[in-house]
Every structure is written in structure tokens, then in C-alpha cells.
Design an enzyme around this catalytic site. Structure first.
Site, PDB file in Angstrom:
ATOM      1  N   ASP A  26      34.159  49.235  50.740  1.00 52.60           N
ATOM      2  CA  ASP A  26      35.127  50.322  50.732  1.00 52.60           C
ATOM      3  C   ASP A  26      34.652  51.490  49.868  1.00 52.60           C
ATOM      4  OD1 ASP A  26      35.487  49.193  48.224  1.00 52.60           O
ATOM      5  OD2 ASP A  26      37.670  48.964  48.399  1.00 52.60           O
ATOM      6  N   ASP A  64      29.524  48.713  48.228  1.00 50.10           N
ATOM      7  CA  ASP A  64      29.791  47.596  47.333  1.00 50.10           C
ATOM      8  C   ASP A  64      30.076  46.361  48.187  1.00 50.10           C
ATOM      9  OD1 ASP A  64      32.191  48.595  48.301  1.00 50.10           O
ATOM     10  OD2 ASP A  64      33.329  48.070  46.519  1.00 50.10           O
ATOM     11  N   SER A 102      35.550  42.612  46.048  1.00 48.18           N
ATOM     12  CA  SER A 102      34.940  43.944  46.023  1.00 48.18           C
ATOM     13  C   SER A 102      33.601  43.952  45.283  1.00 48.18           C
ATOM     14  CB  SER A 102      35.934  44.935  45.426  1.00 48.18           C
ATOM     15  OG  SER A 102      35.505  46.259  45.566  1.00 48.18           O
ATOM     16  N   ASP A 107      32.605  44.753  49.431  1.00 50.96           N
ATOM     17  CA  ASP A 107      33.495  44.782  50.599  1.00 50.96           C
ATOM     18  C   ASP A 107      33.424  46.102  51.347  1.00 50.96           C
ATOM     19  OD1 ASP A 107      34.861  46.353  48.740  1.00 50.96           O
ATOM     20  OD2 ASP A 107      36.830  45.629  49.359  1.00 50.96           O
TER      21      ASP A 107
END
Length: 452
Positions: free
Chosen positions: A249, A245, A108, A247
Site C-alpha cells: 500500500d 512495502d 504491512s 502489503d
């Protein structure tokens, strides 16, 4: 120590998080999620157990995803390798392909040396604690070791990105024509798919932070570093900036004047818009205890109820699923729109935010003015007995006194850490000076009363 944390397995790649661990974790996942009624029914129908695997572009994701795929295939699971894609794309594809489960290799917003493994069940939903515990237990047990034709196959998921883009575009209530957006992709998983999607939706797109080299993910870019995005919006005369960010999400925004619009403000905008269209289930928004007092005030003004949860998007998701609610999220930009996603989706959130700008013909600043952001101060008090934070009489009296003094114009919250000898003191007030003063006074009481 437990292997799973608050969001899957995470740690320094080739430190605690090794290829051996990834392989063993995948094999255990196949044991737990590749069994049961649905899997048995699938086999009875002549179908094979299938999993979707994707990753973000950090360099360690190459060997970790290879280890995950090897563990799954050696356990008889057919793998659809989706390559580099956002976490929410992986969750969507699991449901879209009717796969039995899926794995996302990503850390992440963490720096490049870290990595992580997130596991999703059928339908693209996050695992409950009890299932994670079963997987951890299975890591020490026997593995599935099929032979011959029963061994799993690994295939490239060629149209994974296209399926996700079509899904996102199909969710939009309005095109984005006429809006100039700067996208900061954090040199992460959205670097390819986010610019393509916003352009296809009609926006004029300027891109920064979209040149991943495996080592630069989240490095001074993305939703945890918004200065570059604000500068780019001003330099290009853009209408809005959107930051993901690593990843993707998360979604945070910047208005045309470079001011940050956080997750609470984004939720406020979307909640009112969804209520107006009859899409906000039970006129309810789900948010964490850390959401700003201004969000609660704004929602009350528009007849929207706010349900509160503990901090963490998994708790927001749990409450949304329990109550059948349509919108929830966190200040950090994890926003969940359950009609279209089973997890936070930064692309989906950004697209719908811009769709409201286009639909209402308003600037982001005008939309965000729906909510007054109260100054919020957070003080971490270290080296204290967190177990007594909510029971010590002196602390309780200090909290009550601060709350009484603030009245309706502020809020006080004490949060013991779940893992460290630390208590977080959060104060909101009408002015930053009041918030700081109350927070420091409370922190001093916590430090004195709960000293180890």
C-alpha cells in the site's frame, strides 16, 4: 486494552495475535458487518452475505487467514479466498465484487514474526472507530451459528489478480513504453502482481525482492530499506526504481542517480499533473502535518491548496472523503488516488508516477525538482508528561521563539505521542545545521519543563 490499533489489529503472530483471536474477530465481524439494511436487502433478494479474504506471504498468514475464513464461514458468510494479494487489491475487489466486506491478513512493513488483520467495509473502505468498537464489543457476545445450507462456503477467487491488473492498467493516462524500472517488492504481497502489471503497461522491468519464502518479507528490502534499490538502479542503468512495502500500500521511488524520491515529492508531481488535466478536485491536496514545508511551497506556486490532517493515512482518507478530494497521502509513500482506489495503493502510485515520466518525456529527477525538500529533523523526547506539551508556557514560548527565528524559511511542530510518555519535536529549516540546532534546543526545553 483495545484490540484495534491505528491500522487494524496487529501483533506478534501466536503471541497476542492467535488463531483463536482471529476466529473470534471474524465471527464478531460477521455479526456487525453481516447485519443491517444492506445485508437484509441482499438476503431479501436471495443473495448470500459475501466477504473477500486475502493475505501477504508471511508464514503465519496461512493459519491466520484459515482461522478468519473459518470464523466467517461458520457465521454464514460466503468467503472468496483471493490468496496472496496486496491490501489495495483486496479493497478494490470488495467493491468490484459487490461483497459485503473483506479482510486482509498482513502486518504491512513489519518484520515477518508479526502479522495483522485489516477489515474493510462494503465498497472497500476502512472502518471508522465506532464500527471497530462495535466489533470489539461483539467478540464477547453471541455468535451467529447457522446450520445446514445456511453455513458459509469458502471458494478460491480464481481471477482476483487478473481483475486487479485490468483495473490498474485501465487507470493509466499514458503507457510506460521506453522506461526501464527496477521494482523492489519487499518479498511481499506484490511479488507476483507488480512486475506483471508494469510489464503489461509497457515498461522494461528488472525485479528485486520478489522471492517470498514466508520469512523474508521486509527483511532488508522494500520501502523501508531503499539502499538495495538505489544500488540496483545504478547497476542496471535503469531510469527509475519503485519500492513497495510488505502489503504494497506504499510506494517510494529512486531516480536514475540513486536519489530517494519520497511520498511528498511523489504527491507534488501527481498533484500538478492532475491539476493540468483537470482531475484534481478543488485544486486541493490532502497531506499530514508531517509533510515537508517544501511541499506546501511547491503547491502554492502551482495554485494548489494543501489541507492538513493528523499523522496517519486513515485521517487523510477521512478528510478526502469529507471534502470529495482526489489526492492525498503521507511522506511514507501512502498515496491515495480516490478516483481509482479507496486506500493507499503502491502499484497504482508507481504506475502513475512513471506515466508522468513517459507523458512529459522527463526524468524522475526533473519531475521531482518541482519541489525543494527542506531538511527535516525529528527528535523523540522520552520520559516526559505528554499531556502538557501544548499547554506548558515555557514550551510554548520556546516554540514561538524558534518559529519567529526561522520565519518563512522553516517550521516547528510538537507532537505528543498518543500512547507513550514521549513528545516528538520536528523542525524544518533551510539548512540541516539550523534544523538540528533548533530541534536540540527545543528538545532540551521539553525535557526540562515536562520531566516526570
Amino acid at each position: 486494552m483495545p484490540i484495534f490499533g491505528t491500522d487494524g489489529v496487529r501483533g506478534l503472530a501466536n503471541g497476542p495475535l492467535t488463531a483463536d483471536l482471529a476466529l473470534s474477530l471474524a465471527q464478531a465481524t460477521a455479526v456487525v458487518l453481516g447485519q443491517g439494511r444492506s445485508a437484509d436487502a441482499r438476503r431479501a433478494a436471495g443473495k448470500r452475505i459475501t466477504a473477500v479474504v486475502a493475505r501477504d506471504p508471511r508464514v503465519s498468514g496461512e493459519f491466520l487467514s484459515a482461522a478468519v475464513e473459518a470464523g466467517l464461514a461458520s457465521s454464514g458468510v460466503d468467503v472468496l479466498d483471493a490468496g496472496v494479494l496486496p491490501t489495495p487489491a483486496t479493497a478494490f475487489l470488495i467493491a468490484d465484487m459487490d461483497a459485503d466486506f473483506g479482510v486482509m491478513v498482513s502486518a504491512s512493513h513489519n518484520p515477518a514474526p508479526d502479522n495483522g488483520i485489516k477489515i474493510f467495509a462494503r465498497g472497500g473502505v476502512k472502518l471508522p472507530d465506532v464500527v471497530e468498537e462495535r466489533i470489539e464489543h461483539a467478540m464477547a457476545g453471541p455468535k451467529l451459528q447457522p446450520t445446514g445450507a445456511e453455513v458459509g462456503r469458502i471458494r478460491r477467487f480464481a481471477d482476483a489478480e487478473d481483475r486487479y491488473v485490468v483495473h490498474l492498467l485501465g487507470s493509466l493516462p499514458h503507457r510506460l513504453d521506453g522506461i526501464h524500472v527496477v521494482l523492489d517488492c519487499a518479498h511481499g504481497a506484490a511479488s507476483g502482481v507488480s512486475p506483471e502489471t508494469f510489464r503489461d503497461a509497457g515498461a522494461r522491468v528488472t525485479v528485486i525482492g520478489a522471492d517470498p519464502d514466508g520469512l523474508n518479507i521486509n527483511d532488508g528490502v522494500g520501502s523501508t530499506h531503499l539502499d538495495n534499490l538505489a544500488q540496483a538502479v545504478l547497476a542496471h542503468g535503469a531510469d527509475v526504481g519503485i519500492a513497495h512495502d510488505g502489503d504494497a500500500d506504499r510506494c517510494l521511488a529512486v531516480d536514475a542517480d540513486g536519489r530517494i524520491v519520497d511520498g511528498d515529492q511523489i504527491m507534488a508531481i501527481l498533484a500538478v499533473a492532475m491539476k493540468d488535466r483537470g482531475r484534481l478536485a478543488d485544486d486541493t491536496l490532502v497531506a499530514t502535518v508531517m509533510s515537508n514545508l517544501g511541499l506546501h511551497r511547491a503547491m502554492a506556486d502551482h495554485g494548489i491548496r494543501v489541507e492538513q490532517t493528523a499523522v496517519g493515512d486513515r485521517y487523510v482518507l477521512e478528510r478526502m472523503n469529507e471534502g470529495g478530494f482526489a489526492l492525498g497521502g503521507e511522506q511514507s509513500g501512502h498515496v491515495i488516488m480516490s478516483e481509482f482506489a479507496t486506500t493507499g495503493d503502491g502499484l497504482l502510485t508507481g504506475l502513475h508516477l512513471l506515466a508522468e515520466m513517459a507523458r512529459q518525456k522527463k526524468t524522475l529527477a526533473e519531475l521531482a525538482s518541482i519541489m525543494t525538500v527542506y531538511p527535516q529533523v525529528l527528535v523523540n523526547v522520552k520520559g516526559v508528561d505528554r499531556s502538557r506539551a501544548n499547554t506548558d508556557q515555557g514550551v510554548s514560548e520556546a516554540v514561538a521563539a524558534a518559529a519567529a527565528e526561522l520565519g518563512d524559511s522553516g517550521r516547528v511542530l510538537l507532537r505528543p505521542s498518543g500512547t507513550e510518555p514521549l513528545v516528538r519535536v520536528m523542525v524544518e529549516a533551510a539548512s540541516a545545521e539550523d534544523a538540528h540546532a533548533h530541534a536540540e534546543r527545543l528538545a532540551a526545553v521539553v525535557r526540562e519543563r515536562l520531566a516526570l
